[in-house]
Each structure stands twice: as C-alpha cells, then as structure tokens.
Design an enzyme around this catalytic site. Structure first.
Site, PDB file in Angstrom:
ATOM      1  N   GLN A  46       0.852  -1.178   0.000  1.00 46.21           N
ATOM      2  CA  GLN A  46       0.000   0.000   0.000  1.00 46.21           C
ATOM      3  C   GLN A  46       0.896   1.239   0.000  1.00 46.21           C
ATOM      4  O   GLN A  46       2.082   1.155   0.276  1.00 46.21           O
ATOM      5  CB  GLN A  46      -0.903   0.000   1.240  1.00 46.21           C
ATOM      6  N   SER A  47       0.306   2.399  -0.300  1.00 46.10           N
ATOM      7  CA  SER A  47       1.146   3.598  -0.270  1.00 46.10           C
ATOM      8  C   SER A  47       1.745   3.783   1.121  1.00 46.10           C
ATOM      9  O   SER A  47       2.870   4.267   1.262  1.00 46.10           O
ATOM     10  CB  SER A  47       0.354   4.830  -0.700  1.00 46.10           C
ATOM     11  N   GLU A  48       1.002   3.357   2.164  1.00 44.42           N
ATOM     12  CA  GLU A  48       1.553   3.340   3.517  1.00 44.42           C
ATOM     13  C   GLU A  48       0.904   2.229   4.328  1.00 44.42           C
ATOM     14  O   GLU A  48      -0.252   1.860   4.102  1.00 44.42           O
ATOM     15  CB  GLU A  48       1.344   4.697   4.214  1.00 44.42           C
ATOM     16  N   THR A  49       1.678   1.690   5.258  1.00 43.07           N
ATOM     17  CA  THR A  49       1.198   0.726   6.253  1.00 43.07           C
ATOM     18  C   THR A  49       1.478   1.315   7.621  1.00 43.07           C
ATOM     19  O   THR A  49       2.599   1.751   7.907  1.00 43.07           O
ATOM     20  CB  THR A  49       1.915  -0.625   6.106  1.00 43.07           C
ATOM     21  N   ASN A  81      -2.555   7.989   6.527  1.00 43.71           N
ATOM     22  CA  ASN A  81      -1.972   6.929   7.341  1.00 43.71           C
ATOM     23  C   ASN A  81      -2.338   7.058   8.815  1.00 43.71           C
ATOM     24  O   ASN A  81      -2.466   6.053   9.518  1.00 43.71           O
ATOM     25  CB  ASN A  81      -0.445   6.920   7.190  1.00 43.71           C
TER      26      ASN A  81
END
Length: 298
Positions: A46-49, A81
C-alpha cells in the site's frame, strides 16, 4: 515458531467503499524489528502501512509508525496513514467516545499531535487532525525543468496565479499550480527528474493542482507524486492537502475556513479531503471505511 498479527484495510477519505486511499493498519507489532516492519509494509504494497502501538510518552494515547513499500518511515499528522488508523481504533471499539468531539493525542516520532473523533448518536462522523502551523519554504523558478519532469509544457504551469512553492504543515511538499484539470490528468512524471528537483528545493512530495475540480463544493483538483518515498502516485494525501489549503488562503485564492480538496480521481479512487484553515491553524478531517480484516503470519 510463527505468530500472527491482525491487520485491517481502511479506505480513507473515501466517498464509497473501494475509493479513497487504501491503508493497511497493523494492530500491534511494537516488539518487531524495524526491518520486519519495513518488510511487512513491502508485502502489503500500500502507499503506507501503519502500526498502532502503545505510546511511549505519557501525554499520548497511542503511537503510530507508518512505512511506504520501500521501507521509508513517514511522519507528520493529518495524513491518510494516521486518520485511517484512528478510524479503525474507533470502529473497533478501542476508544471511549462520547457524543460530539472526543479529544485524543497521537505520538508520531518524538512529537505529539491532538485530534478529535466526532461521533453522533453512536455513529462515527469524522476525524479531525491538527497539523502544524504552515511554513512556507523555497519557491521554484525553473519552470522549464519542472514541466519536463511532469511531462507538460511550461505554459501549462500556472505560476502567475500562485507560486510553485514548498509548504509544510508537518511534511514539506512542493505545490504546483496547473492550468486546468485536463492538464493535471495528462501529467506523467519522470520519477528521476522529479526526485532531483524535489531534493534541490527541499520538498518531500509534489502536489499538482488546478482550481477547476469535478466534485461539488471542492476548491482544487489534485494529484500527488512522491518519488523520494517510493510512491509513484497517492490517491489521498492529507499532509499535502493541508499545505495546499493554507497556500491558497495565503494568496487570496480561498477564504479561511473549510476548504475541500478533490484527489485520486485520475486513479479511479476519488477522495475528498476537508481542510480547515484559521489564522496559523490547519486541521484535516475526513472519514474512513474498514473494508477488510485478516491476520499476518510471520
């Protein structure tokens, strides 16, 4: 011996399920080594975790650590996020909420930021996240190099309307005005050239925008590219929408108060980000949708 760690997917700033910016939220993992956290983020892609962890400061309720698929840890409050992690905490019944706003404090790195979770008659309405006061950084004057990096002609950059400038409300991003949303949609960045420009000017990501959005009641139509963190394109970026709203107010292109930004439409994941700008105060608010849950085995 293997162990399992629960995780959840949350669509943040979404107008409906499977829109907005998808976030992987990991419930726990504070004892994990940094490299393992980075590998988990790479696996989710994902773009961020975001990892939801116990706070290590007495004035914070939870600590959040977020990583891109390339293992870059990102900071700043009011991004998808952090909002997605708090939305999951609230939806999972992990927070004691009353009617109206309930205030909490999140630890991100060594800093603590306030946020409010708004609930009405037992239903989650929105999360409001305070960002830092806006700080204007360097302006970019080499429009030719920027246009080349974005795959546009220089005249499609509307620098006479508002400057191409780095602005931070916790994360520094280069804000680039574009002539119209058709030009915004045509942008196809050269990641290496854009990376070099951002490094030269002190920007983390590049937020391109026009002032002719598709969605009603929104002020700007935006896309976000962040080659410095290994993100080719992000469908909803609260840490960039905050600086953009403050930038528009500072240059008389929006009035103080609530400003809505449309992002992600070019990716088929329309997102609406609400920003409130009042003097030197910037906050970002939005909603999330928990769309999946599971367990990660390591």
């Amino acid at each position: 011996m293997s162990r399992t760690i629960p995780f959840h997917f949350v669509d943040v700033f979404a107008v409906e399920p499977l829109t907005g910016n998808s976030l992987a939220v990991v419930d726990g993992g504070g004892e994990l080594a940094l490299e393992l956290m980075q590998n988990i983020a790479r696996e989710f892609n994902q773009s961020e975790t975001t990892f939801v962890l116990p706070a290590t400061r007495e004035d914070a309720d939870w600590k959040l650590r977020s990583f891109t698929p390339k293992g870059v840890e990102v900071f700043g409050a009011g991004g998808h996020n952090t909002l997605g992690a708090w939305w999951w905490l609230a939806a999972a019944g992990r927070l004691d909420l009353g009617n109206g706003p309930t205030w909490f404090h999140q630890q991100i790195g060594d800093l603590v930021y306030p946020l409010a979770i708004w609930q009405s008659q037992g239903k989650l309405e929105k999360i409001i996240m305070q960002q830092e006061a806006p700080v204007a950084g360097r302006q970019l004057s080499n429009l030719g190099a920027l246009a080349t990096a974005l795959g546009l002609n220089a005249e499609e950059i509307a620098a006479e309307v508002v400057p191409c400038q780095v602005v931070s409300t916790g994360a520094a991003h280069l804000l680039v005005p574009i002539r119209d949303r058709e030009a915004v949609d045509r942008i196809s960045p050269d990641a290496k050239q854009l990376f070099d420009l951002l490094n030269q000017i002190g920007g983390e990501g590049c937020y391109v925008f026009s002032l002719d959005p598709r969605q009603p009641e929104t002020r700007a139509y935006a896309r976000f590219f962040n080659p410095t963190a290994g993100i080719s394109e992000d469908p909803a970026t609260g840490t960039a929408a905050g600086p953009l709203a403050a930038h528009l107010v500072a240059h008389g292109l929006a009035q103080p108060g609530e400003i809505k930004i449309e992002q992600g439409t070019a990716l088929g994941r329309t997102s609406i980000i609400e920003v409130d700008v009042d003097a030197d105060s910037v906050s970002v608010s939005g909603r999330g949708i928990v769309v999946a849950s599971g367990a990660f085995s390591i």
